[in-house]
Design a protein around this motif. Structure first.
Motif, PDB file in Angstrom:
ATOM      1  N   GLY A 146       0.815  -1.220  -0.065  1.00 46.31           N
ATOM      2  CA  GLY A 146       0.097   0.221  -0.089  1.00 46.31           C
ATOM      3  C   GLY A 146       0.970   1.200   0.247  1.00 46.31           C
ATOM      4  N   TYR A 147       1.943   1.188   0.857  1.00 43.52           N
ATOM      5  CA  TYR A 147       2.709   2.398   0.871  1.00 43.52           C
ATOM      6  C   TYR A 147       3.735   2.623  -0.424  1.00 43.52           C
ATOM      7  CZ  TYR A 147       1.980   2.021   5.815  1.00 43.52           C
ATOM      8  OH  TYR A 147       1.253   2.324   6.956  1.00 43.52           O
ATOM      9  N   PHE A 148       3.837   1.579  -1.193  1.00 46.32           N
ATOM     10  CA  PHE A 148       4.535   1.569  -2.315  1.00 46.32           C
ATOM     11  C   PHE A 148       3.563   2.066  -3.408  1.00 46.32           C
ATOM     12  CE2 PHE A 148       7.644  -1.874  -0.571  1.00 46.32           C
ATOM     13  CZ  PHE A 148       8.506  -1.146  -0.581  1.00 46.32           C
ATOM     14  N   VAL A 149       2.381   1.731  -3.632  1.00 50.99           N
ATOM     15  CA  VAL A 149       1.370   2.194  -4.322  1.00 50.99           C
ATOM     16  C   VAL A 149       1.193   3.677  -4.249  1.00 50.99           C
ATOM     17  CG1 VAL A 149      -0.929   1.928  -5.066  1.00 50.99           C
ATOM     18  CG2 VAL A 149       0.447  -0.198  -4.714  1.00 50.99           C
ATOM     19  N   GLU A 150       1.231   4.121  -3.062  1.00 53.83           N
ATOM     20  CA  GLU A 150       1.051   5.524  -2.632  1.00 53.83           C
ATOM     21  C   GLU A 150       2.164   6.213  -3.227  1.00 53.83           C
ATOM     22  OE1 GLU A 150       0.157   6.355   1.235  1.00 53.83           O
ATOM     23  OE2 GLU A 150      -1.675   5.431   1.229  1.00 53.83           O
ATOM     24  N   TRP A 151       3.535   5.819  -3.120  1.00 52.00           N
ATOM     25  CA  TRP A 151       4.580   6.521  -3.373  1.00 52.00           C
ATOM     26  C   TRP A 151       4.909   6.616  -4.837  1.00 52.00           C
ATOM     27  CZ3 TRP A 151       9.818   3.853  -4.377  1.00 52.00           C
ATOM     28  CH2 TRP A 151      10.868   4.924  -4.437  1.00 52.00           C
ATOM     29  N   LEU A 152       4.483   5.409  -5.645  1.00 50.55           N
ATOM     30  CA  LEU A 152       4.497   5.292  -6.799  1.00 50.55           C
ATOM     31  C   LEU A 152       3.408   6.057  -7.764  1.00 50.55           C
ATOM     32  CD1 LEU A 152       6.191   1.664  -7.213  1.00 50.55           C
ATOM     33  CD2 LEU A 152       7.199   3.614  -7.518  1.00 50.55           C
ATOM     34  N   GLY A 153       2.422   6.110  -7.104  1.00 48.70           N
ATOM     35  CA  GLY A 153       1.524   6.747  -7.696  1.00 48.70           C
ATOM     36  C   GLY A 153       0.146   5.772  -8.296  1.00 48.70           C
ATOM     37  N   SER A 154       0.445   4.497  -8.804  1.00 52.01           N
ATOM     38  CA  SER A 154      -0.583   3.615  -8.992  1.00 52.01           C
ATOM     39  C   SER A 154      -0.196   2.037  -8.909  1.00 52.01           C
ATOM     40  CB  SER A 154      -0.755   4.016 -10.508  1.00 52.01           C
ATOM     41  OG  SER A 154       0.404   3.541 -11.388  1.00 52.01           O
ATOM     42  N   PHE A 155      -1.071   1.182  -8.971  1.00 49.75           N
ATOM     43  CA  PHE A 155      -0.933  -0.079  -9.113  1.00 49.75           C
ATOM     44  C   PHE A 155      -0.021  -0.610  -9.908  1.00 49.75           C
ATOM     45  CE2 PHE A 155      -1.896  -3.080  -5.959  1.00 49.75           C
ATOM     46  CZ  PHE A 155      -3.076  -2.783  -5.114  1.00 49.75           C
ATOM     47  N   GLN A 156      -0.373   0.155 -11.330  1.00 50.46           N
ATOM     48  CA  GLN A 156       0.354  -0.404 -12.572  1.00 50.46           C
ATOM     49  C   GLN A 156       1.940  -0.427 -12.337  1.00 50.46           C
ATOM     50  OE1 GLN A 156      -2.367   1.107 -12.385  1.00 50.46           O
ATOM     51  NE2 GLN A 156      -3.966   0.327 -13.792  1.00 50.46           N
ATOM     52  N   ALA A 157       2.060   0.937 -11.659  1.00 52.88           N
ATOM     53  CA  ALA A 157       3.725   1.193 -11.448  1.00 52.88           C
ATOM     54  C   ALA A 157       4.277   0.272 -10.658  1.00 52.88           C
ATOM     55  CB  ALA A 157       3.757   2.781 -11.005  1.00 52.88           C
ATOM     56  N   PHE A 158       3.381  -0.276  -9.574  1.00 55.56           N
ATOM     57  CA  PHE A 158       3.987  -1.273  -8.668  1.00 55.56           C
ATOM     58  C   PHE A 158       3.999  -2.722  -9.265  1.00 55.56           C
ATOM     59  CE2 PHE A 158       3.399  -4.459  -5.408  1.00 55.56           C
ATOM     60  CZ  PHE A 158       4.565  -4.119  -4.609  1.00 55.56           C
ATOM     61  N   LEU A 159       3.344  -2.924  -9.991  1.00 62.00           N
ATOM     62  CA  LEU A 159       3.363  -4.189 -10.661  1.00 62.00           C
ATOM     63  C   LEU A 159       4.780  -4.084 -11.706  1.00 62.00           C
ATOM     64  CD1 LEU A 159      -0.333  -5.018 -11.686  1.00 62.00           C
ATOM     65  CD2 LEU A 159       0.987  -5.923  -9.951  1.00 62.00           C
ATOM     66  N   THR A 160       4.955  -3.051 -12.404  1.00 62.71           N
ATOM     67  CA  THR A 160       6.045  -2.707 -13.198  1.00 62.71           C
ATOM     68  C   THR A 160       7.501  -3.098 -12.407  1.00 62.71           C
ATOM     69  OG1 THR A 160       4.848  -1.497 -14.560  1.00 62.71           O
ATOM     70  CG2 THR A 160       7.108  -1.451 -14.946  1.00 62.71           C
TER      71      THR A 160
END
Length: 510
Positions: free
Chosen positions: A470-484
């Motif tokens: 959840g923190y990574f998603v907030e930091w990266l801005g989206s779920f798609q960025a975290f999956l990348t």
């Protein structure tokens, strides 16, 4: 000295082969190990083991010379007296069946709490805030699991997989049984019981892996691990489907009592159906024992001398295994823990209520894991090196999920996204024929300890990915960025694995 002793008439060795071969195949000789009616066993040709008669069997090029009994034992022993047919299941097949069953129970017992937590909250009158505290029971399981992986691995190397697995099953069955009582007593007692449950279950994977390496020749080992891990994956389906039915029939304590009882029942079968090593098994045939020993590339491991932790961590093949375990657990828990949130936020679909999410991914993981094992064993039998086979399987296990996650980012419909998710989970099972088997390749004498180290690192990655996504998603801005980012992690570990992993033995006995 004659190779066989026949009845009174004439020696078959003095007549033509066409006349004496049928009687020889139908005859049972203690000296060379013939089974009666071998010609009736489909797909099994006749071979005569050379003793001192000078007769040599004719085999195809590159085919190993084996006794008839060994060739028959590799599949099923078929034969009988007086025209009757007898089917004997090889002892190693019984062992892997018991391992698959216990791995199924191992995962099913974990799932029970996830399903039962809502009715437990209703029964005990927990508020939403209190329910959030109780959810920490899941992470308390992982913390117990972290510490017991290393300890369990050392115990497996020292005392063998049979005893350690039996103790683990007994303790986690007890923890499962008392969980409803702990939940009604206090939050602290519930967290303590779940941590104890994690401690007990931490020994399962090292024990399973070590037992498979002892009981199976190298060219059957990946299939055996695939069968065992198929049981593990199907345990999730079993827990998800059985628990609600049992709760509606027997109450909230019903599934806890059921699965703990199944664990105790399994123990009764395990006592007589397995051993630490096939050489200790009194029910195994000599032909099967010879087949197992002849199919191993390493010498029998000794349990009294291990390489030091400093020496283990000084070798790059060790780090290849550790990084592979970290990446595997990171991706696995991200997919399973956060995909419901992803589908809800992107497609406004409640994935937890979708039937396919309860069964299809796990079923596909079980199937693909066995396929990976079968393909791996086929390549080894075909003459490919262990190093190459381990690298191929692990590359599929990481590149496949990485590509699937990148495709998931561009999915326009829930169906397409579900297909990419299932593909990612399915292909990740190829890791079972990669790093999971590689521990026995490089350090057979301390594979349990090495498994414990890498599994603890992987479990820490699972905790971080579960809590921190959840923190990574907030930091990266989206779920798609975290999956990348997760896909890039898969690719980077694949490169490291192919650069430094090996199927050769790295740590020699002192």
């Amino acid at each position: 000295m004659a190779a066989v002793a026949l009845a009174p008439s004439q020696s078959p060795l003095r007549s033509s082969p066409d006349k004496w071969l049928p009687s020889l195949i139908g005859f049972r000789s203690r000296r060379v190990g013939f089974e009666p009616k071998l010609a009736a066993a489909r797909g099994i040709g006749w071979k005569i083991c050379e003793k001192s008669t000078g007769w040599r069997e004719q085999v195809r090029k590159k085919e190993a010379v084996r006794c008839t009994a060994e060739g028959v034992e590799k599949g099923m022993l078929m034969g009988g007296i007086g025209g009757e047919t007898k089917i004997t299941v090889p002892a190693r097949f019984k062992v892997v069946t018991l391992l698959a069953l216990v791995m199924c129970l191992c995962n099913a017992d974990r799932v029970v709490m996830s399903v039962a937590i809502v009715p437990l909250a209703a029964k005990n009158g927990w508020s939403s805030s209190f329910l959030g505290i109780v959810q920490n029971a899941k992470s308390s399981f992982l913390w117990g699991y972290v510490f017991s992986s290393v300890i369990g691995g050392v115990l497996v190397d020292r005392y063998g997989g049979k005893k350690v697995m039996a103790c683990g099953v007994a303790l986690w069955s007890l923890a499962t049984l008392i969980t409803p009582w702990a939940a009604s007593h206090s939050t602290l007692s519930l967290l303590a019981v779940r941590a104890f449950f994690g401690l007990a279950e931490g020994v399962a994977l090292p024990a399973m892996n070590t037992l498979v390496s002892r009981w199976f020749p190298t060219n059957e080992r990946a299939s055996a691990v695939g069968i065992s891990m198929a049981g593990f994956h199907l345990g999730n389906v079993t827990g998800l489907l059985v628990t609600p039915v049992v709760i509606s029939s027997l109450g909230i304590s019903g599934p806890f009592f059921l699965f703990s009882s199944l664990g105790l029942l399994w123990l009764t079968l395990w006592e007589s159906g397995a051993a630490n090593d096939p050489r200790e098994m009194h029910l195994i045939s000599q032909s099967e024992l010879r087949l197992i020993q002849a199919g191993k590339t390493e010498s029998p491991a000794r349990n009294d001398k291990f390489p030091s932790l400093r020496l283990l961590l000084s070798k790059l093949p060790t780090w290849a295994i550790i990084f592979a375990n970290i990446t595997n657990n990171w991706g696995y828990f991200v997919l399973l823990s956060w995909m419901p949130v992803y589908f809800k936020s992107v497609f406004d679909i409640n994935l937890k209520q979708a039937a396919w999410f309860s069964a299809v991914p796990w079923g596909m993981m079980a199937i693909s894991g066995y396929i990976a094992g079968a393909v791996s064993d086929y390549l080894i039998k075909a003459g490919y090196s262990l190093t190459l086979v381990r690298k191929i399987m692990q590359s599929v296990g990481f590149i496949g999920p990485g590509v699937s996650l990148l495709c998931l980012n561009h999915a326009k419909t829930p169906v397409a996204a579900a297909m990419f998710l299932t593909t990612a989970l399915s292909l990740s099972s190829f890791s079972q024929a990669g790093f999971l088997l590689n521990m026995q390749d490089i350090a057979p004498q301390c594979a349990g300890f090495l498994h414990g180290i890498s599994n603890s690192a992987g479990t820490l990655a699972a905790i971080i990915s579960t809590i921190g996504t959840g923190y990574f998603v907030e930091w990266l801005g989206s779920f798609q960025a975290f999956l990348t980012v997760t896909a890039v992690l898969y690719f980077a570990t694949t490169i490291f694995w192919n650069a430094f992993a090996t199927g050769e033995r790295v740590f020699k006995e002192a």
